[in-house]
Enzyme design. Structure first.
Site, PDB file in Angstrom:
ATOM      1  N   ASP A 172     -66.491 -54.314   3.211  1.00 13.10           N
ATOM      2  CA  ASP A 172     -66.064 -54.452   4.610  1.00 13.10           C
ATOM      3  C   ASP A 172     -66.026 -55.917   5.035  1.00 13.10           C
ATOM      4  O   ASP A 172     -65.382 -56.260   6.018  1.00 13.10           O
ATOM      5  CB  ASP A 172     -67.010 -53.675   5.528  1.00 13.10           C
ATOM      6  CG  ASP A 172     -66.770 -52.173   5.416  1.00 13.10           C
ATOM      7  OD1 ASP A 172     -65.620 -51.784   5.173  1.00 13.10           O
ATOM      8  OD2 ASP A 172     -67.743 -51.406   5.552  1.00 13.10           O
ATOM      9  N   ALA A 177     -61.434 -46.361  -3.700  1.00 15.76           N
ATOM     10  CA  ALA A 177     -62.167 -47.627  -3.905  1.00 15.76           C
ATOM     11  C   ALA A 177     -63.209 -47.837  -2.807  1.00 15.76           C
ATOM     12  O   ALA A 177     -63.023 -47.421  -1.670  1.00 15.76           O
ATOM     13  CB  ALA A 177     -61.184 -48.795  -3.893  1.00 15.76           C
ATOM     14  N   ASN A 227     -70.728 -53.995  -4.355  1.00 17.63           N
ATOM     15  CA  ASN A 227     -71.481 -52.747  -4.146  1.00 17.63           C
ATOM     16  C   ASN A 227     -71.611 -52.011  -5.475  1.00 17.63           C
ATOM     17  O   ASN A 227     -71.123 -52.469  -6.498  1.00 17.63           O
ATOM     18  CB  ASN A 227     -70.804 -51.892  -3.072  1.00 17.63           C
ATOM     19  CG  ASN A 227     -69.385 -51.535  -3.449  1.00 17.63           C
ATOM     20  OD1 ASN A 227     -69.139 -50.890  -4.457  1.00 17.63           O
ATOM     21  ND2 ASN A 227     -68.423 -51.999  -2.650  1.00 17.63           N
ATOM     22  N   ILE A 241     -57.681 -51.565   4.436  1.00 14.52           N
ATOM     23  CA  ILE A 241     -56.457 -51.247   3.686  1.00 14.52           C
ATOM     24  C   ILE A 241     -55.965 -49.842   4.056  1.00 14.52           C
ATOM     25  O   ILE A 241     -54.781 -49.627   4.322  1.00 14.52           O
ATOM     26  CB  ILE A 241     -56.720 -51.324   2.160  1.00 14.52           C
ATOM     27  CG1 ILE A 241     -57.344 -52.675   1.794  1.00 14.52           C
ATOM     28  CG2 ILE A 241     -55.432 -51.083   1.376  1.00 14.52           C
ATOM     29  CD1 ILE A 241     -57.861 -52.762   0.371  1.00 14.52           C
TER      30      ILE A 241
HETATM   31  N1  CTP Z   1     -61.372 -48.705   3.095  1.00 11.58           N
HETATM   32  C1  CTP Z   1     -60.296 -49.586   2.981  1.00 11.58           C
HETATM   33  N2  CTP Z   1     -60.430 -50.886   3.343  1.00 11.58           N
HETATM   34  C2  CTP Z   1     -61.584 -51.340   3.842  1.00 11.58           C
HETATM   35  C3  CTP Z   1     -62.690 -50.467   3.970  1.00 11.58           C
HETATM   36  C4  CTP Z   1     -62.551 -49.154   3.582  1.00 11.58           C
HETATM   37  O1  CTP Z   1     -59.234 -49.166   2.507  1.00 11.58           O
HETATM   38  N3  CTP Z   1     -61.671 -52.624   4.188  1.00 11.58           N
HETATM   39  C5  CTP Z   1     -61.184 -47.304   2.732  1.00 11.58           C
HETATM   40  C6  CTP Z   1     -61.988 -46.839   1.537  1.00 11.58           C
HETATM   41  O2  CTP Z   1     -61.246 -47.001   0.346  1.00 11.58           O
HETATM   42  C7  CTP Z   1     -62.218 -45.372   1.854  1.00 11.58           C
HETATM   43  C8  CTP Z   1     -62.229 -45.314   3.365  1.00 11.58           C
HETATM   44  O3  CTP Z   1     -61.603 -46.521   3.809  1.00 11.58           O
HETATM   45  O4  CTP Z   1     -61.151 -44.559   1.407  1.00 11.58           O
HETATM   46  C9  CTP Z   1     -63.567 -45.199   4.019  1.00 11.58           C
HETATM   47  O5  CTP Z   1     -64.424 -46.178   3.534  1.00 11.58           O
HETATM   48  P1  CTP Z   1     -65.948 -46.218   4.025  1.00 11.58           P
HETATM   49  O6  CTP Z   1     -66.650 -47.358   3.368  1.00 11.58           O
HETATM   50  O7  CTP Z   1     -66.557 -44.840   3.907  1.00 11.58           O
HETATM   51  O8  CTP Z   1     -65.817 -46.462   5.579  1.00 11.58           O
HETATM   52  P2  CTP Z   1     -65.431 -47.695   6.451  1.00 11.58           P
HETATM   53  O9  CTP Z   1     -64.077 -47.450   7.017  1.00 11.58           O
HETATM   54  O10 CTP Z   1     -65.612 -48.974   5.694  1.00 11.58           O
HETATM   55  O11 CTP Z   1     -66.493 -47.559   7.644  1.00 11.58           O
HETATM   56  P3  CTP Z   1     -68.107 -47.606   7.585  1.00 11.58           P
HETATM   57  O12 CTP Z   1     -68.454 -48.608   6.484  1.00 11.58           O
HETATM   58  O13 CTP Z   1     -68.480 -48.061   8.936  1.00 11.58           O
HETATM   59  O14 CTP Z   1     -68.571 -46.218   7.282  1.00 11.58           O
END
Ligand code: CTP
Length: 411
Positions: A284, A280, A215, A311
């Site tokens: 996903d 970070a 990304n 995480i």
């Molecule tokens: N995060 C994480 N591990 C993942 C995905 C996200 O630790 N596999 C953490 C990111 O570091 C951030 C928070 O979760 O602090 C939210 O990330 P975001 O991308 O906004 O949301 P998602 O939980 O991935 O949900 P969505 O993509 O559906 O909005």
């Protein structure tokens, strides 16, 4: 910022970049520094002394023979109490004068009388910067222990593109923060002795031996948080995905590629940290079976994506009562509602929400527009640099009543 209570003399010599020194003075003032400005006559043609006087709330010195300045032998008195002396912009002329020990105006005599660490932020046309005599002067000054805050490359006032642009005020402040004279009163830092784990940047998920999905995250927000925490006396571990940024000095830096690697690094370090800030942009998804070789070109390539482990959610589940957990929410709609959901689902103490579609916010830029959301309130912040956003996040954390118990605990 750990500059609270410091005294800085800001020398301004006559270049177009002197207008940026007003922002530098402002940043220093906001960080609790007492700034005394000394200008050359040429600098007063670019910016009025009154501007610096108004920003700093202190007199500005530029005229050797003005009675007011002479009353206390100004050029001797001004540098006497300074924790450091910084000249920004430093023109080729002031650099040459300092290299030769010349003292013919307020600024150059103050420099000669100064005993505190001296920093120069050069700014000039590329041809001037590249001249052997200028480079010789720079080397001579470095050899005498004077710190040079390197100029950057870009479009110069003379409409040429090249090296010679003064470092941005925020980079100058960051440069100062890292130096020992600014670390010495770390007892005053907001996070003195606290162990902080920060994550930054994107992750890369392998498609094959040469390709990946990722990304646009630049890592700037997480790096700014890590640097700010360091400046506040914290012991910082920074786990970062691949970014084009230099690991900050004084930080335990762990470089990772994929979400799985970030998961392992974060889980290994989390128990030893009281404050965890997950900025970070973790992917996903990952490719179910990455090709160990190079995928040959074909008309249609179907990638089977499977979900990565979350995480932050895992950290939320494992969180001890002596840990404070901060997440980020990158949204393109329903900002507050979605962020609140993440705050609850991932058992966070605070979430930093931003609308990545808003100009001036999001992944790749130098600024951000965020809302700080916790169980009880929402603080909407205006657009500002990521470094300033970092400061606001930490201020919000330390003002939370829960923080009182965390700061007294040292795992
Ligand atoms: N995060 C994480 N591990 C993942 C995905 C996200 O630790 N596999 C953490 C990111 O570091 C951030 C928070 O979760 O602090 C939210 O990330 P975001 O991308 O906004 O949301 P998602 O939980 O991935 O949900 P969505 O993509 O559906 O909005």
């Amino acid at each position: 910022m750990n500059l609270q209570g410091k005294k800085v003399v800001l020398g301004v010599s006559g270049g177009i970049a002197s207008y940026k020194s007003v922002s530098l003075a402002r940043l220093l003032i906001k960080a609790g520094v007492s700034v005394t400005t000394v200008m050359t006559t040429a600098a007063t043609k670019f910016v009025q002394p009154l501007t610096f006087q108004t920003i700093t709330g202190r007199p500005v010195f530029y005229d050797m023979f003005n009675d007011d300045f002479q009353e206390n032998i100004g050029h001797i008195k001004v540098p006497e109490q300074a924790d450091c002396f910084i000249i920004a912009p430093a023109t080729a002329n002031i650099i040459a004068k300092i290299a030769c020990g010349l003292a013919d105006d307020f600024l150059s005599t103050s420099v000669l009388a100064n005993n505190s660490p001296l920093y120069l932020a050069p700014a000039m046309n590329t041809n001037m910067w590249n001249k052997a005599i200028v480079q010789e002067n720079i080397e001579k000054l470095k050899a005498r222990g004077i710190s040079i805050i390197p100029p950057t490359s870009g479009l110069l006032a003379c409409q040429t593109v090249g090296l010679g642009k003064m470092a941005e005020p925020e980079s100058i402040v960051k440069f100062l923060v890292k130096n020992p004279e600014f670390q010495s009163n770390s007892n005053n830092g907001l996070l003195n002795g606290i162990k902080v784990l920060v994550t930054a940047g994107p992750t890369r998920e392998k498609i094959d031996a040469v390709r990946y999905i990722s990304n646009y995250s630049s890592g700037k927000m997480g790096f700014a948080i890590a640097e700010y925490c360091l400046s506040q006396g914290a012991k910082v571990t920074l786990v970062s995905g691949p970014v084009a940024l230099m690991p900050p000095e004084g930080i335990n830096f762990i470089s990772v590629q994929s979400a799985d690697e970030m998961f392992e690094a974060v889980m290994a370090n989390a128990p030893q940290n009281s404050l965890i800030i997950k900025s970070a942009a973790v992917s996903d998804y990952k490719i179910e079976k990455p090709d160990p070789g190079k995928n040959k070109k074909r008309v249609n390539l179907k990638l089977n994506l499977i979900q990565n482990r979350d995480i932050l959610k895992t950290l939320g589940k494992q969180k001890s009562k002596n840990q404070y957990l901060v997440g980020f929410a990158a949204e393109s709609e329903n900002l507050e509602a979605y962020a609140r959901k993440k705050l609850l689902d991932k058992q966070l103490d605070l979430i930093v929400a931003n609308n990545i579609l808003e100009p001036g916010a999001g992944f790749d830029g130098d600024t951000n527009i965020v809302s700080l959301i916790n169980a009880t309130d929402v603080l909407q912040l205006p657009q500002q640099s990521k470094f300033m956003v970092a400061e606001k996040i930490i201020q919000k954390i330390v003002s939370d009543p829960k923080w009182a118990q965390i700061k007294n605990y040292n795992p």
